[in-house]
Design a protein around this motif. Structure first.
Motif, PDB file in Angstrom:
ATOM      1  N   MET A   1     -12.307  -3.306  -2.042  1.00  0.00           N
ATOM      2  CA  MET A   1     -12.179  -2.367  -1.394  1.00  0.00           C
ATOM      3  C   MET A   1     -10.593  -2.304  -0.815  1.00  0.00           C
ATOM      4  N   ILE A   2     -10.346  -1.175  -0.559  1.00  0.00           N
ATOM      5  CA  ILE A   2      -8.817  -1.045  -0.126  1.00  0.00           C
ATOM      6  C   ILE A   2      -8.901  -0.550   1.447  1.00  0.00           C
ATOM      7  N   THR A   3      -7.889  -1.224   2.030  1.00  0.00           N
ATOM      8  CA  THR A   3      -7.619  -0.518   3.361  1.00  0.00           C
ATOM      9  C   THR A   3      -5.900  -0.967   3.632  1.00  0.00           C
ATOM     10  N   LEU A   4      -5.556  -0.451   4.892  1.00  0.00           N
ATOM     11  CA  LEU A   4      -4.291  -0.525   5.134  1.00  0.00           C
ATOM     12  C   LEU A   4      -3.991  -1.804   6.079  1.00  0.00           C
ATOM     13  N   ILE A   5      -2.911  -2.498   5.918  1.00  0.00           N
ATOM     14  CA  ILE A   5      -2.723  -3.612   6.963  1.00  0.00           C
ATOM     15  C   ILE A   5      -1.314  -3.572   7.279  1.00  0.00           C
ATOM     16  N   GLY A   6      -1.029  -4.073   8.234  1.00  0.00           N
ATOM     17  CA  GLY A   6       0.215  -4.331   8.980  1.00  0.00           C
ATOM     18  C   GLY A   6       1.251  -4.994   7.928  1.00  0.00           C
ATOM     19  N   LYS A   7       2.368  -4.501   7.408  1.00  0.00           N
ATOM     20  CA  LYS A   7       3.252  -4.970   6.412  1.00  0.00           C
ATOM     21  C   LYS A   7       3.392  -6.658   6.599  1.00  0.00           C
ATOM     22  N   GLY A  62       6.055  -1.260  12.630  1.00  0.00           N
ATOM     23  CA  GLY A  62       5.865   0.164  12.469  1.00  0.00           C
ATOM     24  C   GLY A  62       5.434   0.825  11.154  1.00  0.00           C
ATOM     25  N   LEU A  63       5.034  -0.362  10.105  1.00  0.00           N
ATOM     26  CA  LEU A  63       4.455  -0.062   8.624  1.00  0.00           C
ATOM     27  C   LEU A  63       3.326  -0.783   8.485  1.00  0.00           C
ATOM     28  N   VAL A  64       2.383  -0.090   7.561  1.00  0.00           N
ATOM     29  CA  VAL A  64       1.136  -0.667   7.033  1.00  0.00           C
ATOM     30  C   VAL A  64       1.325  -0.491   5.407  1.00  0.00           C
ATOM     31  N   ILE A  65       0.704  -1.344   4.618  1.00  0.00           N
ATOM     32  CA  ILE A  65       0.796  -1.434   3.252  1.00  0.00           C
ATOM     33  C   ILE A  65      -0.735  -1.478   2.587  1.00  0.00           C
ATOM     34  N   PRO A  66      -0.993  -0.971   1.684  1.00  0.00           N
ATOM     35  CA  PRO A  66      -2.469  -0.873   0.947  1.00  0.00           C
ATOM     36  C   PRO A  66      -2.694  -2.314   0.642  1.00  0.00           C
ATOM     37  N   VAL A  67      -3.920  -2.808   0.611  1.00  0.00           N
ATOM     38  CA  VAL A  67      -4.390  -4.088   0.349  1.00  0.00           C
ATOM     39  C   VAL A  67      -5.680  -4.074  -0.352  1.00  0.00           C
ATOM     40  N   GLU A  68      -5.972  -4.933  -1.115  1.00  0.00           N
ATOM     41  CA  GLU A  68      -7.481  -4.904  -1.605  1.00  0.00           C
ATOM     42  C   GLU A  68      -8.016  -6.205  -0.829  1.00  0.00           C
ATOM     43  N   ILE A  69      -9.072  -6.020  -0.435  1.00  0.00           N
ATOM     44  CA  ILE A  69      -9.858  -7.114   0.505  1.00  0.00           C
ATOM     45  C   ILE A  69     -11.401  -7.178  -0.181  1.00  0.00           C
ATOM     46  N   ASP A  70     -11.759  -8.203   0.228  1.00  0.00           N
ATOM     47  CA  ASP A  70     -13.365  -8.482   0.058  1.00  0.00           C
ATOM     48  C   ASP A  70     -13.574  -9.249   1.529  1.00  0.00           C
TER      49      ASP A  70
END
Length: 145
Positions: A1-7, A62-70
């Motif tokens: 699953m992909i989400t955005l998280i603080g850099k 002030g930035l988020v980056i996409p990450v794959e999570i489980d």
């Protein structure tokens, strides 16, 4: 699953519990890809960090980056018997109102009543003494989805 998280949090192995979206997320164009797939009070682990920063007013820097999570593995103490590695386990919180040093393992974040789990490791008998007298085993759980 992909989400955005603080850099600053986007590191493989980083774990977090999703406590719900901030008010500022309501009208954000990234809401569905950021918080739309996350379940409230679930514990996740970052397994892969992508590239492609986006601005976000609520995260530090002030930035988020996409990450794959489980979903993250969860350690739990249980009085259940006949549990072995590879078996399934339905989590039911113990009938306990004691506040003790083991509370967070008996009622771990990210695990909810009646969750179906896979026993990844049965770490054997817990060395600590339960105030209620329960004979506790320490398990590492994954999820059956």
């Amino acid at each position: 699953m992909i989400t955005l998280i603080g850099k600053d949090l986007a590191k493989e192995g980083q774990e977090f519990v999703f406590l719900g979206p901030a008010d500022e997320c309501e009208n954000c164009r990234f809401k569905s890809s950021c918080v739309g797939n996350l379940e409230l009070n679930r514990k996740y682990v970052v397994v892969n960090v992508k590239e492609n920063e986006q601005k976000c007013p609520i995260h530090s820097g002030g930035l988020v980056i996409p990450v794959e999570i489980d979903r993250a593995q969860i350690d739990v103490l249980t009085a259940s018997k006949n549990i072995f590695e590879g078996s399934t386990f339905t989590f039911n919180a113990p009938d306990c109102d004691e506040v003790c040093e083991f509370h967070d393992l008996c009622f771990p974040e990210g695990l909810q009543e009646d969750d179906k789990c896979l026993v990844l490791n049965n770490n054997g008998k817990h060395n600590g003494e339960c105030k209620k007298g329960f004979k506790l085993n320490k398990l590492t759980l994954g999820f059956v989805i």
